[in-house]
Design an enzyme around this catalytic site. Structure first.
Site, mmCIF file in Angstrom:
data_model
loop_
_atom_site.group_PDB
_atom_site.id
_atom_site.type_symbol
_atom_site.label_atom_id
_atom_site.label_comp_id
_atom_site.label_asym_id
_atom_site.label_seq_id
_atom_site.Cartn_x
_atom_site.Cartn_y
_atom_site.Cartn_z
ATOM 1 N N CYS A 30 0.895 -6.645 4.963
ATOM 2 C CA CYS A 30 -0.460 -6.065 5.019
ATOM 3 C C CYS A 30 -1.174 -6.210 3.672
ATOM 4 O O CYS A 30 -0.777 -5.577 2.688
ATOM 5 C CB CYS A 30 -0.329 -4.607 5.435
ATOM 6 S SG CYS A 30 -1.800 -3.607 5.205
ATOM 7 N N CYS A 33 -2.539 -2.974 2.236
ATOM 8 C CA CYS A 33 -1.406 -2.152 1.776
ATOM 9 C C CYS A 33 -0.991 -2.576 0.369
ATOM 10 O O CYS A 33 -0.743 -1.740 -0.497
ATOM 11 C CB CYS A 33 -0.213 -2.293 2.718
ATOM 12 S SG CYS A 33 -0.507 -1.725 4.408
#
Length: 125
Positions: A30, A33
């Site tokens: 991600c 993230c």
């Protein structure tokens, strides 16, 4: 305190054993993230009294499912075992700092009173 990796085996114990616990639900693939991780880590160093947990949603699928994580990163904030904040999205440093300040400033007796009031109202309906 630096960030702490949380698993299904120690999640409840961590939330129950500490006053304020922030949890970052994330995954290695991600991009947002990965962008949020240094901000989260930096603030964890500035707030050693708070547990900054991280849950890898790929490794801990059941835990992510239990919290109905649909989008990552998702940040959750617990205080005194009460979930106070749960929102997806990478936060800038200032926004995360504000969330921390708000969680720290809460009158938890008032929060518990409001929860009890909501539960009573729901039970009467």
């Amino acid at each position: 305190m630096a960030t702490k990796n949380l698993t299904a085996a120690d999640f409840n114990e961590t939330v129950e054993g500490h006053g304020i616990v922030l949890v970052d639900f994330w995954a290695a693939w991600c991009g947002p993230c990965r962008a949020f991780a240094p901000v989260y880590e930096e603030l964890s160093e500035e707030h050693p009294e708070i547990v900054f947990g991280k849950v890898d949603t790929e490794a801990e699928r059941e835990l992510a499912q239990a919290f109905q994580i649909m989008s990552i990163p998702t940040l959750m904030a617990f205080r005194d075992q009460i979930l106070l904040y749960a929102q997806p999205g990478a936060l800038p440093r200032q926004a995360l700092a504000e969330i921390i300040a708000q969680v720290e400033a809460l009158d938890m007796d008032e929060v518990r009173r409001q929860i009890a009031e909501q539960e009573t109202t729901a039970a009467q309906q």
